[in-house]
Scaffold this active site. Structure first.
Site, PDB file in Angstrom:
ATOM      1  N   THR A   7       0.840  -1.194   0.000  1.00 51.60           N
ATOM      2  CA  THR A   7       0.000   0.000   0.000  1.00 51.60           C
ATOM      3  C   THR A   7       0.871   1.238   0.000  1.00 51.60           C
ATOM      4  O   THR A   7       2.027   1.201   0.425  1.00 51.60           O
ATOM      5  CB  THR A   7      -0.940   0.029   1.232  1.00 51.60           C
ATOM      6  N   ASP A  69      -7.605  -4.556   0.375  1.00 52.04           N
ATOM      7  CA  ASP A  69      -8.534  -3.744  -0.409  1.00 52.04           C
ATOM      8  C   ASP A  69      -9.782  -3.598   0.443  1.00 52.04           C
ATOM      9  O   ASP A  69     -10.305  -4.588   0.970  1.00 52.04           O
ATOM     10  CB  ASP A  69      -8.856  -4.359  -1.772  1.00 52.04           C
ATOM     11  N   SER A  70     -10.195  -2.366   0.599  1.00 45.96           N
ATOM     12  CA  SER A  70     -11.307  -2.141   1.512  1.00 45.96           C
ATOM     13  C   SER A  70     -12.284  -1.146   0.932  1.00 45.96           C
ATOM     14  O   SER A  70     -11.957  -0.399   0.007  1.00 45.96           O
ATOM     15  CB  SER A  70     -10.775  -1.672   2.866  1.00 45.96           C
ATOM     16  N   PHE A 152      -9.171   7.957   9.078  1.00 44.30           N
ATOM     17  CA  PHE A 152      -9.045   8.449   7.704  1.00 44.30           C
ATOM     18  C   PHE A 152     -10.311   8.111   6.920  1.00 44.30           C
ATOM     19  O   PHE A 152     -11.261   7.523   7.447  1.00 44.30           O
ATOM     20  CB  PHE A 152      -7.800   7.849   7.039  1.00 44.30           C
ATOM     21  N   GLY A 153     -10.293   8.479   5.646  1.00 46.50           N
ATOM     22  CA  GLY A 153     -11.378   8.102   4.724  1.00 46.50           C
ATOM     23  C   GLY A 153     -12.762   8.462   5.236  1.00 46.50           C
ATOM     24  O   GLY A 153     -13.046   9.614   5.587  1.00 46.50           O
ATOM     25  N   TYR A 154     -13.614   7.453   5.303  1.00 43.57           N
ATOM     26  CA  TYR A 154     -15.010   7.665   5.687  1.00 43.57           C
ATOM     27  C   TYR A 154     -15.226   7.616   7.202  1.00 43.57           C
ATOM     28  O   TYR A 154     -16.370   7.636   7.654  1.00 43.57           O
ATOM     29  CB  TYR A 154     -15.895   6.614   4.991  1.00 43.57           C
ATOM     30  N   ASP A 155     -14.149   7.546   7.972  1.00 42.19           N
ATOM     31  CA  ASP A 155     -14.287   7.439   9.435  1.00 42.19           C
ATOM     32  C   ASP A 155     -15.166   8.542  10.054  1.00 42.19           C
ATOM     33  O   ASP A 155     -15.933   8.248  10.980  1.00 42.19           O
ATOM     34  CB  ASP A 155     -12.905   7.454  10.116  1.00 42.19           C
ATOM     35  N   LYS A 175     -11.089   1.945  17.482  1.00 40.23           N
ATOM     36  CA  LYS A 175     -11.410   1.519  16.118  1.00 40.23           C
ATOM     37  C   LYS A 175     -10.725   0.179  15.824  1.00 40.23           C
ATOM     38  O   LYS A 175     -11.332  -0.732  15.276  1.00 40.23           O
ATOM     39  CB  LYS A 175     -10.962   2.584  15.100  1.00 40.23           C
ATOM     40  N   HIS A 180     -13.399  -3.484  10.567  1.00 40.13           N
ATOM     41  CA  HIS A 180     -13.309  -4.460   9.471  1.00 40.13           C
ATOM     42  C   HIS A 180     -11.854  -4.902   9.277  1.00 40.13           C
ATOM     43  O   HIS A 180     -11.559  -6.071   9.110  1.00 40.13           O
ATOM     44  CB  HIS A 180     -13.857  -3.819   8.194  1.00 40.13           C
TER      45      HIS A 180
HETATM   46  P1  ITT Z   1      -3.924   1.251  -1.523  1.00 40.86           P
HETATM   47  O1  ITT Z   1      -4.680   0.695  -2.698  1.00 40.86           O
HETATM   48  O2  ITT Z   1      -2.589   1.840  -1.860  1.00 40.86           O
HETATM   49  O3  ITT Z   1      -3.835   0.269  -0.378  1.00 40.86           O
HETATM   50  P2  ITT Z   1      -6.212   3.060  -1.304  1.00 40.86           P
HETATM   51  O4  ITT Z   1      -6.527   4.234  -0.429  1.00 40.86           O
HETATM   52  O5  ITT Z   1      -6.317   3.235  -2.794  1.00 40.86           O
HETATM   53  O6  ITT Z   1      -4.764   2.504  -0.910  1.00 40.86           O
HETATM   54  P3  ITT Z   1      -8.369   1.131  -1.399  1.00 40.86           P
HETATM   55  O7  ITT Z   1      -8.337   0.985  -2.853  1.00 40.86           O
HETATM   56  O8  ITT Z   1      -8.515  -0.106  -0.566  1.00 40.86           O
HETATM   57  O9  ITT Z   1      -7.081   1.857  -0.815  1.00 40.86           O
HETATM   58  O10 ITT Z   1      -9.522   2.157  -1.067  1.00 40.86           O
HETATM   59  C1  ITT Z   1     -10.073   2.149   0.134  1.00 40.86           C
HETATM   60  C2  ITT Z   1     -10.745   3.475   0.414  1.00 40.86           C
HETATM   61  O11 ITT Z   1     -11.850   3.176   1.269  1.00 40.86           O
HETATM   62  C3  ITT Z   1      -9.804   4.382   1.186  1.00 40.86           C
HETATM   63  O12 ITT Z   1      -9.125   5.289   0.369  1.00 40.86           O
HETATM   64  C4  ITT Z   1     -10.769   5.062   2.152  1.00 40.86           C
HETATM   65  O13 ITT Z   1     -11.361   6.175   1.527  1.00 40.86           O
HETATM   66  C5  ITT Z   1     -11.839   4.012   2.383  1.00 40.86           C
HETATM   67  N1  ITT Z   1     -11.526   3.204   3.578  1.00 40.86           N
HETATM   68  C6  ITT Z   1     -10.958   1.977   3.642  1.00 40.86           C
HETATM   69  N2  ITT Z   1     -10.786   1.575   4.900  1.00 40.86           N
HETATM   70  C7  ITT Z   1     -11.221   2.589   5.665  1.00 40.86           C
HETATM   71  C8  ITT Z   1     -11.284   2.810   7.050  1.00 40.86           C
HETATM   72  O14 ITT Z   1     -10.817   1.933   7.911  1.00 40.86           O
HETATM   73  N3  ITT Z   1     -11.800   3.952   7.472  1.00 40.86           N
HETATM   74  C9  ITT Z   1     -12.269   4.873   6.624  1.00 40.86           C
HETATM   75  N4  ITT Z   1     -12.223   4.768   5.299  1.00 40.86           N
HETATM   76  C10 ITT Z   1     -11.700   3.630   4.813  1.00 40.86           C
END
Ligand code: ITT
Length: 212
Positions: A7, A69-70, A152-155, A175, A180
């Protein structure tokens, strides 16, 4: 033994490193290597993308690799953004713009119908061969505005079941107890441990789902 986390997302790396603590592994990320080709995440599922990342990166580096992948599946949006979570609001998407788009799309959706599930799939591969796959889920609902500063992200817009606060308000420690990613890593840790002990290349599929 060295384990490469495939990642470039520092937020994910931080969580994964914390969750793998205690294993006899030196955890490094793609930032420790030069010229690793970008893996295009064009799979239709999180599983496909996680496997693709793990297999390609481990083959290229000739090393032991995990890839995560999440994504967030929102019931009222037909499980979107799902596999499109990272770039949901288009090219140049940021965490803030993605959250804004979700909240806008859910504008007229009442609390009871704002259910969502965070999914994380972790693929483990060694030198181009799949070793195992693990999945974790965390159910909850989408709030009405972003709240909280951690994670981060949608947290900031995700409230796990059983809690009144968003992931971003709960803090990383809490968390990491229920997320997940932590659930997927409980299974992934077993796969890694077994593999490190036996060095076999058995393909194992593990699935873990628990309500938050
Ligand atoms: P890599 O592919 O380099 O690992 P990425 O950010 O592109 O990084 P993903 O394709 O898995 O990763 O996208 C996952 C997105 O989903 C990530 O950018 C966040 O916006 C969101 N996400 C995943 N896990 C999360 C979490 O634990 N909390 C909040 N948002 C999350």
């Amino acid at each position: 033994m060295e384990l490469v986390v495939a990642t470039r997302n520092q937020d994910k790396l931080k969580e994964i490193s914390a969750l793998l603590r205690g294993l006899p592994l030196e955890v490094v990320s793609l930032d420790n290597f030069r010229n690793v080709p970008e893996v295009i995440e064009n799979g239709r599922t999180l599983e496909a993308n996680a496997k693709k990342k793990a297999v390609h990166v481990s083959r290229f580096l000739g090393r032991f690799v995990v890839a995560d992948d999440s994504g967030l599946e929102i019931e009222a949006l037909g499980k979107e953004p799902g596999v499109h979570s990272a770039r949901f609001s288009g090219k140049g998407a940021t965490y803030a713009s993605n959250n804004k788009k979700v909240l806008k799309l859910l504008n007229a959706v009442p609390r009871a119908k704002r259910t969502a599930v965070f999914r994380c799939v972790i693929a483990v591969a060694d030198r181009g061969k799949m070793v195992g796959l693990a999945e974790g889920r965390c159910r909850g609902r989408i709030g009405f505005r972003p709240i909280g500063r951690t994670g981060f992200g949608y947290d900031p817009i995700f409230v796990p079941y059983g809690y009144k606060k968003t992931f971003a308000q709960l803090g990383l420690k809490k968390k990491n107890r229920i997320s997940h990613r932590s659930r997927a890593l409980i299974e992934a840790r077993k796969i890694i441990k077994r593999y490190v002990l036996t060095h076999s290349t058995l393909l194992r599929v593990n699935f873990l789902e628990q309500p938050c």
